[in-house]
Design a protein around this motif. Structure first.
Motif, PDB file in Angstrom:
ATOM      1  N   GLU A  23      45.615  35.279  56.010  1.00 33.92           N
ATOM      2  CA  GLU A  23      44.313  36.080  55.213  1.00 33.92           C
ATOM      3  C   GLU A  23      44.859  36.091  53.690  1.00 33.92           C
ATOM      4  O   GLU A  23      46.304  35.698  53.508  1.00 33.92           O
ATOM      5  N   HIS A  24      44.052  36.226  52.662  1.00 33.09           N
ATOM      6  CA  HIS A  24      44.437  36.502  51.285  1.00 33.09           C
ATOM      7  C   HIS A  24      43.446  37.657  50.981  1.00 33.09           C
ATOM      8  O   HIS A  24      42.307  37.479  51.179  1.00 33.09           O
ATOM      9  N   VAL A  25      44.032  38.520  50.312  1.00 30.82           N
ATOM     10  CA  VAL A  25      43.363  39.541  49.666  1.00 30.82           C
ATOM     11  C   VAL A  25      42.383  38.995  48.643  1.00 30.82           C
ATOM     12  O   VAL A  25      41.326  39.037  48.318  1.00 30.82           O
ATOM     13  N   PHE A  26      43.485  38.504  47.640  1.00 30.27           N
ATOM     14  CA  PHE A  26      42.868  37.655  46.476  1.00 30.27           C
ATOM     15  C   PHE A  26      43.386  36.098  46.424  1.00 30.27           C
ATOM     16  O   PHE A  26      44.580  36.064  46.508  1.00 30.27           O
ATOM     17  N   VAL A  27      42.505  35.345  45.972  1.00 27.96           N
ATOM     18  CA  VAL A  27      43.022  34.012  45.716  1.00 27.96           C
ATOM     19  C   VAL A  27      42.274  33.742  44.038  1.00 27.96           C
ATOM     20  O   VAL A  27      41.363  33.673  43.852  1.00 27.96           O
ATOM     21  N   LEU A  28      43.558  33.805  43.169  1.00 27.67           N
ATOM     22  CA  LEU A  28      43.199  34.015  41.689  1.00 27.67           C
ATOM     23  C   LEU A  28      43.723  32.596  40.999  1.00 27.67           C
ATOM     24  O   LEU A  28      44.803  32.493  41.296  1.00 27.67           O
ATOM     25  N   SER A  29      43.122  32.546  39.880  1.00 27.43           N
ATOM     26  CA  SER A  29      43.587  31.360  38.846  1.00 27.43           C
ATOM     27  C   SER A  29      43.711  32.341  37.590  1.00 27.43           C
ATOM     28  O   SER A  29      42.985  32.411  36.741  1.00 27.43           O
ATOM     29  N   PRO A  30      45.123  32.969  37.348  1.00 31.03           N
ATOM     30  CA  PRO A  30      45.558  34.020  36.472  1.00 31.03           C
ATOM     31  C   PRO A  30      45.116  33.443  34.982  1.00 31.03           C
ATOM     32  O   PRO A  30      44.561  34.162  34.202  1.00 31.03           O
ATOM     33  N   GLU A  31      45.005  32.175  34.665  1.00 31.33           N
ATOM     34  CA  GLU A  31      44.958  31.829  33.498  1.00 31.33           C
ATOM     35  C   GLU A  31      43.258  31.486  33.110  1.00 31.33           C
ATOM     36  O   GLU A  31      43.006  31.136  31.959  1.00 31.33           O
ATOM     37  N   ILE A  32      42.444  31.593  34.095  1.00 26.74           N
ATOM     38  CA  ILE A  32      41.051  31.473  34.032  1.00 26.74           C
ATOM     39  C   ILE A  32      40.287  32.645  34.164  1.00 26.74           C
ATOM     40  O   ILE A  32      39.152  32.989  33.690  1.00 26.74           O
ATOM     41  N   GLU A  33      41.057  33.671  34.948  1.00 29.66           N
ATOM     42  CA  GLU A  33      40.153  34.671  35.294  1.00 29.66           C
ATOM     43  C   GLU A  33      39.403  35.552  34.359  1.00 29.66           C
ATOM     44  O   GLU A  33      38.499  36.260  34.586  1.00 29.66           O
ATOM     45  N   LYS A  34      40.160  35.520  32.997  1.00 32.65           N
ATOM     46  CA  LYS A  34      39.214  36.463  32.092  1.00 32.65           C
ATOM     47  C   LYS A  34      38.429  35.689  31.092  1.00 32.65           C
ATOM     48  O   LYS A  34      37.860  36.204  30.227  1.00 32.65           O
ATOM     49  N   TRP A  35      38.217  34.753  31.669  1.00 30.44           N
ATOM     50  CA  TRP A  35      37.203  33.816  30.952  1.00 30.44           C
ATOM     51  C   TRP A  35      35.929  34.398  31.319  1.00 30.44           C
ATOM     52  O   TRP A  35      35.546  35.000  32.196  1.00 30.44           O
ATOM     53  N   PRO A  36      35.139  34.630  30.033  1.00 24.53           N
ATOM     54  CA  PRO A  36      33.871  35.251  30.196  1.00 24.53           C
ATOM     55  C   PRO A  36      32.786  34.560  30.959  1.00 24.53           C
ATOM     56  O   PRO A  36      32.675  33.116  30.686  1.00 24.53           O
ATOM     57  N   ALA A  37      32.071  35.050  31.631  1.00 19.40           N
ATOM     58  CA  ALA A  37      31.098  34.417  32.449  1.00 19.40           C
ATOM     59  C   ALA A  37      29.801  34.199  31.371  1.00 19.40           C
ATOM     60  O   ALA A  37      29.963  34.751  30.339  1.00 19.40           O
ATOM     61  N   GLY A  38      28.632  33.488  31.880  1.00 19.24           N
ATOM     62  CA  GLY A  38      27.679  33.116  30.881  1.00 19.24           C
ATOM     63  C   GLY A  38      27.993  32.308  29.764  1.00 19.24           C
ATOM     64  O   GLY A  38      28.942  31.399  30.106  1.00 19.24           O
ATOM     65  N   GLU A  39      27.140  32.022  28.782  1.00 19.13           N
ATOM     66  CA  GLU A  39      27.228  31.107  27.848  1.00 19.13           C
ATOM     67  C   GLU A  39      27.527  29.728  28.125  1.00 19.13           C
ATOM     68  O   GLU A  39      28.379  29.183  27.878  1.00 19.13           O
ATOM     69  N   GLY A  40      26.723  29.292  29.156  1.00 21.54           N
ATOM     70  CA  GLY A  40      26.810  27.945  29.990  1.00 21.54           C
ATOM     71  C   GLY A  40      28.052  28.070  31.016  1.00 21.54           C
ATOM     72  O   GLY A  40      28.147  26.865  31.445  1.00 21.54           O
ATOM     73  N   LEU A  41      28.660  29.162  31.114  1.00 29.52           N
ATOM     74  CA  LEU A  41      29.710  29.220  32.073  1.00 29.52           C
ATOM     75  C   LEU A  41      29.166  29.971  33.356  1.00 29.52           C
ATOM     76  O   LEU A  41      29.991  30.603  33.970  1.00 29.52           O
ATOM     77  N   THR A  83      51.257  41.081  42.825  1.00 25.96           N
ATOM     78  CA  THR A  83      51.933  41.873  43.669  1.00 25.96           C
ATOM     79  C   THR A  83      51.457  43.240  43.550  1.00 25.96           C
ATOM     80  O   THR A  83      51.316  44.058  44.255  1.00 25.96           O
ATOM     81  N   ARG A  84      51.373  43.835  42.223  1.00 22.31           N
ATOM     82  CA  ARG A  84      51.108  45.009  41.595  1.00 22.31           C
ATOM     83  C   ARG A  84      49.821  45.445  42.368  1.00 22.31           C
ATOM     84  O   ARG A  84      49.691  46.773  42.487  1.00 22.31           O
ATOM     85  N   LEU A  85      48.862  44.574  42.051  1.00 22.10           N
ATOM     86  CA  LEU A  85      47.400  45.024  42.501  1.00 22.10           C
ATOM     87  C   LEU A  85      47.402  45.119  44.168  1.00 22.10           C
ATOM     88  O   LEU A  85      46.665  46.125  44.630  1.00 22.10           O
ATOM     89  N   LEU A  86      47.991  44.426  44.779  1.00 28.48           N
ATOM     90  CA  LEU A  86      48.291  44.261  46.049  1.00 28.48           C
ATOM     91  C   LEU A  86      48.864  45.543  46.511  1.00 28.48           C
ATOM     92  O   LEU A  86      48.542  46.211  47.668  1.00 28.48           O
ATOM     93  N   GLU A  87      49.819  46.221  45.831  1.00 30.21           N
ATOM     94  CA  GLU A  87      50.517  47.319  46.179  1.00 30.21           C
ATOM     95  C   GLU A  87      49.520  48.553  46.053  1.00 30.21           C
ATOM     96  O   GLU A  87      49.446  49.408  46.990  1.00 30.21           O
ATOM     97  N   ARG A  88      48.741  48.406  44.946  1.00 34.11           N
ATOM     98  CA  ARG A  88      47.726  49.476  44.804  1.00 34.11           C
ATOM     99  C   ARG A  88      46.656  49.462  46.027  1.00 34.11           C
ATOM    100  O   ARG A  88      46.445  50.461  46.422  1.00 34.11           O
ATOM    101  N   VAL A  89      46.242  48.367  46.572  1.00 30.51           N
ATOM    102  CA  VAL A  89      45.325  48.106  47.762  1.00 30.51           C
ATOM    103  C   VAL A  89      45.908  48.797  48.837  1.00 30.51           C
ATOM    104  O   VAL A  89      45.419  49.347  49.526  1.00 30.51           O
ATOM    105  N   ALA A  90      47.260  48.372  49.105  1.00 32.45           N
ATOM    106  CA  ALA A  90      48.003  48.788  50.259  1.00 32.45           C
ATOM    107  C   ALA A  90      48.124  50.388  50.306  1.00 32.45           C
ATOM    108  O   ALA A  90      47.920  51.002  51.382  1.00 32.45           O
ATOM    109  N   ARG A  91      48.241  50.989  49.181  1.00 32.33           N
ATOM    110  CA  ARG A  91      48.488  52.392  49.227  1.00 32.33           C
ATOM    111  C   ARG A  91      47.055  53.185  49.382  1.00 32.33           C
ATOM    112  O   ARG A  91      47.101  54.199  50.029  1.00 32.33           O
ATOM    113  N   ALA A  92      46.140  52.570  48.905  1.00 31.20           N
ATOM    114  CA  ALA A  92      44.901  52.930  49.017  1.00 31.20           C
ATOM    115  C   ALA A  92      44.440  53.051  50.664  1.00 31.20           C
ATOM    116  O   ALA A  92      43.381  53.782  51.178  1.00 31.20           O
ATOM    117  N   VAL A  93      45.119  51.969  51.495  1.00 34.32           N
ATOM    118  CA  VAL A  93      44.674  51.806  52.820  1.00 34.32           C
ATOM    119  C   VAL A  93      45.996  51.977  53.547  1.00 34.32           C
ATOM    120  O   VAL A  93      46.187  50.851  54.195  1.00 34.32           O
TER     121      VAL A  93
END
Ligand SMILES: [Zn+2]
Length: 331
Positions: A23-41, A83-93
């Motif tokens: 499985e995958h908790v998150f599959v991300l494109s780190p260089e794109i993830e902060k791109w703002p939505a809208g404005e044609g995107l 990894t740091r975000l996954l660590e936060r998730v694991a601590r919460a569950v």
């Protein structure tokens, strides 16, 4: 006694329980993830870390309520592992054992970082990737202290490209030095690529019993699947819910292989994510079964209805994961 590395630390293999093996908790494109939505995107959905964290926690809690105890997250370099975000998730569950992987996911070429380092490159030298995977396993992923419980590599319809081969050989070497098992991605349809992966792993001296050849659910070709298992490997029936290959057909393949005595060579999973930025939302809406509780709610009842007994289901959901996730002695 050997222990299994989870995000929250090593555990006794007896505590693993029912385990989803891809499985995958998150599959991300780190260089794109902060791109703002809208404005044609509009095809982009803006990454909201707190909202996604809360969603992942809720989905893991729901998974636990459905009867699953452990999840192997196979997100490695190339899939935006945080990894740091996954660590936060694991601590919460903490009621779910979350297990991470190390390795690299590519179908064709390597990230540029690796193109000028290692054998066959301009600067040459030993395979830096094997050193990185071993260090991850011994000290924690990229210096976080979170130790992975699996090695991951991939090849797809492009075949075993030189980059894929380097990754395969590097995880093989890291496996032999640490005893941590290997899990692979194969394309849909997977044949003959699982056999090619086995060939390279065997050349590196790997005991194929320590390998999961992934995505076996993408074919009805039982001869191919049996050939992989007869060589020792476990196959991943690990894309339940994706819908590229029908539900009834996949159930039929699992039942047929169990009838032929292969229940000790299969694991089940979905290859699903809490959130993946790969897919436009409307594409995911067309696959409503591609979610973490599909196996608990739909697949297991269908397997029982088709005649599997509890011992066969426990074999695939508990015993096989425990066997493959418990590290062997280095060799
Ligand atoms: Zn996957």
């Amino acid at each position: 006694m050997a222990q299994i590395n989870t995000v929250l630390g090593p555990i006794d293999p007896a505590r693993l329980g029912r385990t989803l093996m891809h499985e995958h908790v998150f599959v991300l494109s780190p260089e794109i993830e902060k791109w703002p939505a809208g404005e044609g995107l509009d095809a982009c959905e803006e990454w909201d870390e707190e909202a996604r964290f809360a969603d992942a926690v809720a989905k893991l809690q729901e998974l636990k309520r459905s009867g699953i105890d452990s999840v192997l997250d196979l997100s490695v370099i190339g899939l935006g592992r945080n990894t740091r975000l996954l660590e936060r998730v694991a601590r919460a569950v903490p009621e779910i054992n979350l297990i991470l992987a190390t390795g690299l996911y590519t179908y064709d070429v390597l990230p540029f970082f690796f193109r000028f380092r290692g054998p066959g490159t301009l600067s040459g030298g030993p395979e830096i990737m094997s050193e990185m995977w071993v260090r991850d396993i011994e000290r924690g992923i990229a210096g976080t202290g979170v130790r992975p419980g699996m090695l991951k590599c991939a090849s797809d319809l492009e075949g075993i490209t030189p980059a894929c081969e380097r990754v395969l050989r590097s995880v093989a070497q890291a496996h032999r030095r640490t005893g941590v098992s290997i899990n692979t991605h194969t394309p849909i349809p997977p044949e003959p690529w699982g056999l090619e992966q086995q060939r390279i792993l065997r050349e590196e001296g790997v005991n194929l019993e320590r390998c999961v050849i992934g995505h076996g659910g993408g074919t009805k070709n039982l001869d191919y699947l049996q050939e992989l298992m007869d060589a020792g490997s476990i196959i991943g029936m690990d894309r339940f819910g994706i819908g590229t290959f029908g539900f009834d057909e996949t159930i039929g393949v699992v039942v047929d292989l169990c009838a032929r005595g292969y229940a000790d060579r299969m694991v089940v999973s979905h290859d699903a994510s809490c959130y993946s930025d790969w897919f436009p939302p409307e594409m995911l809406e067309s696959m409503p079964d591609w979610r973490w509780t599909h196996i608990s709610h739909d697949v297991l009842p269908a397997l029982r209805k088709a005649g599997l007994d509890e011992a066969q289901i426990d074999q695939m959901l508990v015993e096989n994961p425990r066997r493959i996730l418990t590290p062997c002695e280095p060799y």
